[in-house]
Structure formats: structure tokens, C-alpha cells
Design an enzyme around this catalytic site. Structure first.
Site, PDB file in Angstrom:
ATOM      1  N   SER A  97      25.159  46.061   2.810  1.00 22.64           N
ATOM      2  CA  SER A  97      25.489  46.862   3.993  1.00 22.64           C
ATOM      3  C   SER A  97      26.851  47.525   3.882  1.00 22.64           C
ATOM      4  CB  SER A  97      25.450  45.989   5.255  1.00 22.64           C
ATOM      5  OG  SER A  97      26.388  44.925   5.159  1.00 22.64           O
ATOM      6  N   ASP A 243      34.909  43.965  12.258  1.00 24.25           N
ATOM      7  CA  ASP A 243      34.159  42.718  12.407  1.00 24.25           C
ATOM      8  C   ASP A 243      34.539  41.716  11.323  1.00 24.25           C
ATOM      9  OD1 ASP A 243      33.054  43.903  10.194  1.00 24.25           O
ATOM     10  OD2 ASP A 243      30.970  43.742  10.851  1.00 24.25           O
ATOM     11  N   HIS A 246      32.887  44.390   7.539  1.00 23.21           N
ATOM     12  CA  HIS A 246      32.581  45.757   7.151  1.00 23.21           C
ATOM     13  C   HIS A 246      33.787  46.658   7.418  1.00 23.21           C
ATOM     14  CE1 HIS A 246      28.663  43.882   8.184  1.00 23.21           C
ATOM     15  NE2 HIS A 246      28.254  44.525   7.097  1.00 23.21           N
TER      16      HIS A 246
END
Length: 276
Positions: A97, A243, A246
Site C-alpha cells: 500500500s 497514521d 503511510h
């Protein structure tokens, strides 16, 4: 060239080496089986070591290719294959991600540094090393001839595998690229740390990075840029990772800036100036 990671030593398998092994064979096996003693003990131990390493890899989830089962995963994988078939790809960016988000919050950075280089984003949210290995076996890099492959994978293995297992998974990713794209240079990035403050998982990822650093050779360049995110006191600022996992747009910018000179060198082109 082959690279290996620490495996169990023969001394771990047989604490007293030759003495205990030969004693066992002399007193515990049937007489007709004593012929095994004619084989040098060192050779026996070497064979056992190789078998142990093969067994470890066969049972290491980080190195066994499997597809992800979550909704939308196979669709994204197939869309990547479709883009690869279109050709004209000089750079591939492989990961999870963190890499995929170059299509979201990191898009301005991607457009500045990588779009001009005909780059293909091969990041899928949630992927671990085993999922990337599967993707590389099933079309992600078939029929293309990029100058450079940037790899940043392994963070999601942190809560599931040991450092040596993660390193073996990363090694398998690198080996897949080397086999399928023998003329492509590889820029292997150290696995990014996560969580606001130091955790046991961070220690595992740091140890894995020490191991994958050994993969460096004439076609593989390793670089660890965790220092741009992790501060001297061990914390990760929300301004760079909101967070604590990321990157923010600023985080993506710092990341791209940190590797730009290396990217330009490996692609044999000119460094792109920093973003305004």
C-alpha cells in the site's frame, strides 16, 4: 549470484559434533547400518544443513507464493498485467500500500519524478512478500524490459514472520526479478518502519533490513532511508506519516528526494530537480 541468510549451524543440530553422532550410530543402530560411518561426518552434517535450509524455505510463509484473497486484489493485479502488455515501461515500482499510495496522496510526487520515466506502479495494499512473489510469477513483469525496478516490500510481514523469514521472502522477490528481467537494475529499499514509537515489530524489521542489505551486488543496490522518517528519539512524526505507517505528500516527497540521485544513476539519466 546466490545469496544466503543465516541458517542453523551443525553445532545446533549436534551439540557435541562428531563424538555424540558416532557414539549414537555405533550403539543405537543395527550393525549392518554402521556402514554409514564410512561417510565423513562433516559431509553428513553438510547434507543435513542443506536439507534444513530447504525445509525452512518450504515452510516459510513469506517465501511461498500465494495470491491475496481480499476483494479487488485480483482485479488490480490483472490491471497491472494489462498495463505491462502495453509496453513502453522504463521503471517499475514494486510494493504494498505504501507504493500503491503513489496513485493517491503521493500522486503529485509520482507525476514529478516517475511519470516522466514511463513508470508502472506495482503496489497493492496489504501485500506481503509472498503475494508479490505470486504476482511476479503471474504476469506483472512479463514482456517488459524496464531499466530499473524499485522494490519496497516486507513491512506487512512484520507481525507474522521472523526477520530471517522476511529476508528470505525479499530475497525471493529479488530473485524473481533477476530471473525474468536479467538486464534490469534493482534498487532495493530498506523496509519502512511503522508505529509512532519503537515496538518489538520495529526490531524485527530492522533485523530483516540488516539481512537484505547483503543482497547488494553489481545489479542490486540497497539503500535504507528510514532516517528521513524515524527521528533520533525513535518517534515518527505525523507530518511525514499521519497514521505512522503511510507517508503524507511531504513524506512521499522526502522519500523521492532521498533516492533521486541513485535512481538517476541506475537509469543512466539526469537527476530530476526537487519539487518546488
Amino acid at each position: 549470484s546466490e545469496h544466503s541468510f543465516p541458517t542453523r549451524r551443525s553445532s545446533d543440530l549436534f551439540p557435541s559434533h562428531d563424538t555424540k553422532l558416532k557414539s549414537f550410530l555405533c550403539h543405537k543402530v543395527k550393525p549392518y547400518k554402521k556402514a554409514v560411518l564410512k561417510v565423513p561426518t562433516a559431509l553428513c552434517l553438510a547434507v543435513l544443513g542443506c536439507l534444513g535450509q530447504a525445509f525452512s524455505q518450504a515452510t516459510n510463509s513469506a517465501a511461498i507464493p500465494v495470491p491475496m484473497t481480499k476483494p479487488g486484489w485480483i482485479e488490480r493485479h490483472e490491471s497491472m498485467n494489462a498495463k505491462a502488455k502495453q509496453g513502453n515501461i522504463d521503471l517499475i515500482y514494486i510494493g504494498d500500500s505504501i507504493v500503491q499510495r503513489y496513485e493517491g496522496v503521493g500522486k503529485p510526487v509520482w507525476d514529478h519524478y516517475y511519470a516522466p520515466r514511463n513508470a508502472l506502479n506495482l503496489g497493492i495494499s496489504g501485500d506481503r512478500t509472498q503475494h508479490v512473489i505470486w504476482r511476479l510469477d503471474h504476469g506483472n513483469i512479463d514482456g517488459i524490459h524496464p531499466k530499473l525496478a524499485i522494490v519496497m516490500i516486507g513491512q506487512n510481514n512484520g507481525g507474522h514472520n521472523t526477520a530471517s523469514e522476511i529476508a528470505e521472502g525479499v530475497r525471493e522477490v529479488v530473485q524473481r526479478i533477476r530471473t525474468k528481467l536479467p538486464d534490469t537494475k534493482i534498487l532495493l529499499l530498506g523496509i519502512f518502519q511503522r508505529r509512532e514509537k519503537p515496538t518489538p515489530e520495529r526490531a524485527v524489521l530492522a533485523e530483516a533490513n540488516e539481512m537484505i542489505a547483503r543482497l547488494s551486488d553489481s545489479s542490486v543496490t540497497y539503500i535504507d532511508i528510514n532516517s528521513i522518517f524515524v527521528q533520533p528519539d525513535g518517534t515518527i512524526p505525523a507530518s511525514l506519516m499521519p497514521d505512522f505507517e503511510h507517508p503524507s505528500e511531504l513524506g512521499f516527497q522526502r522519500w523521492a528526494e532521498a533516492i533521486e540521485s541513485k535512481v538517476a544513476t541506475l537509469m543512466a539519466d539526469q537527476p530530476i530537480p526537487p519539487m518546488p
